[in-house]
Design a protein around this motif. Structure first.
Motif, short mmCIF file in Angstrom:
data_model
loop_
_atom_site.label_atom_id
_atom_site.label_comp_id
_atom_site.label_asym_id
_atom_site.label_seq_id
_atom_site.Cartn_x
_atom_site.Cartn_y
_atom_site.Cartn_z
N LYS A 104 0.84 -1.20 0.00
CA LYS A 104 0.00 0.00 0.00
C LYS A 104 0.88 1.25 0.00
N HIS A 105 1.96 1.21 0.79
CA HIS A 105 2.91 2.34 0.81
C HIS A 105 3.58 2.51 -0.55
N SER A 137 1.11 3.99 -2.99
CA SER A 137 0.79 5.38 -2.67
C SER A 137 1.82 6.34 -3.27
N LYS A 138 3.02 5.82 -3.58
CA LYS A 138 4.06 6.62 -4.22
C LYS A 138 4.01 6.50 -5.74
N ASP A 173 -6.78 -1.62 -0.78
CA ASP A 173 -7.69 -1.12 0.26
C ASP A 173 -8.88 -2.07 0.45
#
Length: 696
Positions: free
Chosen positions: A117-118, A121-122, A250
């Protein structure tokens, strides 16, 4: 590598070798990837070094931490976190046929999802997620995602196209050659989940066509009944052939069975990393005996290394005269009224090129070493009216530390920073990071040279530093700039400052041959001898005035228009604070801009004539080089004479005279010399030369 101790080789790959090392200052085990970039093509270098850029963008407890990179032995060394537990693939192999409990599977999956997820997100795609790239800590309860070598950074939410990754984990859309996005990483996570549940890969075959057929059918062997139906249904959704029907990260994390595991992981692992070296309580504890001994060894080694870098020119022994040096380095200005010989590390040191900044004096030797001349006393470059010149300082030469195995071919100095270029087109910078002029995407100062990672995919051929900005040209004539953006000096059609290299658009049909940066502007000379410039045009120093129309500044590269510059074949140029100088293919010199202190080298009716001047020299000479300071100019002739003119205060023109508007020769102690390189800064000049008889 003096800060690290190699322990053993832990892996070898297509791009290099992986070492397990010990970091000496805290004795922590780390991993160093050694990538020999010297022999790689541009595309290979970009692919191999993509991991540096990606890892530096990520900061998460479940992602391998990136520490630093540096050049040594003509290879890029990437320093990163060491995961002692090995890979998840090895962990599963060691279990034999003993399936993993569902709670443990969920705990591992929760960490994989949090880390990815990290990553997403980038706007980054991993593109090669597999159990071999998922690492474990010593207790095998914390995962660390690694190996981002072929990751893709999406500039927008568009999809990627290149077919990459390990065949067993590639998605159906990849097999069909269709564009893909984060949903392909979700397919790979589904394959990893299947492997955690069954201890075998979801898709295997004896050859690639058969493997592709299995992936395109999307059918997998059944899961053991010991696992819940909820987890089995989630797995099938993650392995859906249609990426649009695959869940997002998510959505997977919102599943009750996963959500509970995610909460437990967040509560037990935490998100705050405490570093003992900076923690106010932990750092106050006295060091142990082993720590004291280790620190003593490191301190001693550093002191010894530092001392060995300061080597003064030999004074001879036994009454024998000193050997005649192969290079003669002179500097003047900033309170030094006449040319001063700078010492060299050894008598046989050959310096081919020099550059000077407001506070740095640097030179490049014939064998690719970078010399820095330092003064133990505090500099006095105040530039204030009435400032009193102090005693001439003693300059001490030292080699740039940590780059002994790297061959430097060119150096350029800004006000408080330095850019150096290797013979393989790799750019490194160090010094003050103000305005982002180091090009590392931040504003941090650096005491040691660091690679400008954004340009690793290019072979930089030329670099020039202004006071607080940089412009670089690649061997394919691409132009990049970064740093302070006032007045449009970066040529990016704006006044915004940028901390990492940005591509500069050149006017149509122009190819850059050389580059020159000033205090607040930049200038390129094309292969046709045409000058294009951007930034502040005060006093028309860039020659951008169009007839009676005065141009004060331009934000993009624009061809000079002031007669006769457009009709000349310009071979080199230099820019001062408010004036500039040009040399043509015939060795003639033209100056332009402010003439308040005679820096144009000729008398004019006004101090800002806004038209080019042609300095008159005492003899009929031909010029080869020119350099400009804030209010003075220095030129070199074909017969190696040095001329200067302009403001004489603080020794700017290398002789005890007041301002002069006519070129006058600078008398050097040694006359039979060849001048190799000249550079000027705010009120300083440095020259590299050699004796004529040392030509061979």
């Amino acid at each position: 590598m003096e800060q690290y101790e190699k322990i053993k080789v832990v892996g070898r790959g297509a791009f290099g070798t992986v070492y397990l090392c010990r970091r000496l200052h805290d004795m922590k085990l780390i991993i160093i990837k050694q990538i020999p970039v010297e022999q790689m093509t541009k595309d290979e270098r970009q692919s191999a070094l993509n991991e540096v850029k990606v890892l530096s963008m990520l900061d998460h407890p479940n992602i391998i931490e990136y520490y630093e990179n540096f050049l040594e032995d003509k290879a890029l060394m990437i320093v990163m976190e060491y995961a002692e537990g090995g890979t998840v693939f090895e962990y599963l192999q060691q279990r034999g046929n003993a399936l993993i409990e569902e709670d443990e599977v969920l705990r591992l999956m929760a960490q994989i999802l949090l880390s990815m997820k990290h990553v997403h997100s980038k706007q980054i795609l991993h593109r090669d997620l597999k159990t071999q790239n998922i690492l474990l800590n010593r207790d095998c309860d914390v995962i660390k995602i690694g190996d981002f070598g072929i990751s893709k950074i999406l500039s927008s939410k568009s999809k990627a196209f290149t077919v990459v990754g390990t065949p067993s984990y590639i998605s159906p859309e990849l097999c069909e050659g269709k564009p893909y996005n984060q949903k392909s990483d979700m397919w790979a996570i589904g394959c990893v989940l299947y492997e955690l549940l069954t201890l075998r890969r979801a898709f295997e075959a004896n050859n690639l066509p058969a493997l592709v057929m299995k992936i395109m059918r999307g059918s997998v062997a059944p899961i053991s009944d010991r696992y819940s139906d909820q987890l089995k249904r989630l797995l099938l959704r993650m392995l859906h052939l249609d990426p649009d029907k695959r869940p997002t990260i998510d959505q997977v994390m919102a599943e009750p069975i996963i959500f509970k595991a995610v909460i437990e992981v967040c509560m037990t692992m935490g998100a705050v990393k405490v570093h003992p070296k900076t923690h106010p309580i932990l750092s106050s504890r006295p060091p142990t005996g082993n720590q004291r001994r280790s620190a003593s060894r490191v301190s001693s080694a550093r002191s010894s290394s530092h001392r060995s870098n300061i080597i003064l020119e030999s004074s001879g022994s036994g009454g024998l005269p000193k050997p005649r040096p192969l290079s003669l380095i002179y500097c003047w200005g900033n309170g030094i009224p006449s040319p001063l010989r700078l010492p060299l590390p050894h008598a046989d040191t050959k310096v081919l090129q020099v550059s000077i900044g407001r506070s740095q004096k640097t030179g490049v030797t014939h064998n690719g070493r970078l010399i820095i001349w330092e003064s133990p006393s505090i500099g006095t470059d105040s530039g204030l009216p009435g400032a009193v010149d102090q005693v001439v300082p003693l300059y001490i030469p030292r080699y740039l530390e940590g780059q002994s195995a790297v061959s430097i071919q060119n150096v350029s100095c800004g006000d408080l920073f330095v850019a150096c270029l290797t013979d393989r087109g790799i750019l490194m910078t160090f010094g003050s990071g103000a305005h982002g002029c180091l090009g590392h995407g931040n504003y941090q100062d650096l005491s040691q040279a660091k690679i400008v990672e954004a340009l690793l995919g290019y072979e930089v051929a030329l670099v020039s530093c202004g006071a607080s900005h940089v412009m670089a040209v690649t061997n394919e004539h691409e132009v990049f700039s970064w740093g302070r953006g006032d007045n449009g000096r970066l040529g990016l059609d704006s006044q915004e400052s940028v901390s990492s290299p940005q591509a500069v658009v050149l006017p149509p049909q122009h190819r850059a041959r050389s580059v020159c940066c000033g205090v607040d502007c930049s200038m390129l000379i094309t292969e046709e001898g045409v000058v294009i410039a951007c930034g502040s045009n005060r006093c028309n120093k860039l020659g951008l005035d169009q007839g009676e129309q005065q141009i004060e500044e331009v934000f993009s590269l624009t061809q000079v228009a002031t007669h006769p510059l457009p009709q000349l074949n310009i071979t080199s140029a230099a820019i001062g604070t408010s004036h500039s100088a040009f040399i043509t293919d015939k060795g003639e010199c033209y100056t332009l801009g402010s003439n308040q202190f005679g820096q144009l080298g000729c008398r004019t009716e006004t101090t800002t004539p806004r038209i080019p001047c042609k300095p008159s020299f005492p003899d009929d000479v031909t010029l080869t080089q020119v350099a400009c300071g804030d209010m003075f100019t220095v030129a070199i002739t074909t017969d190696d004479k040095v001329f200067s003119w302009g403001k004489g205060a603080r020794g700017r023109i290398g002789r005890p005279l007041q301002d002069t508007s006519a070129p006058r020769q600078v008398r050097l102690v040694d006359q039979d010399i060849n001048v190799l390189s000249v550079s000027c800064s705010h009120s300083n000049t440095i020259i590299a030369s050699k004796y004529v008889e040392n030509e061979a």
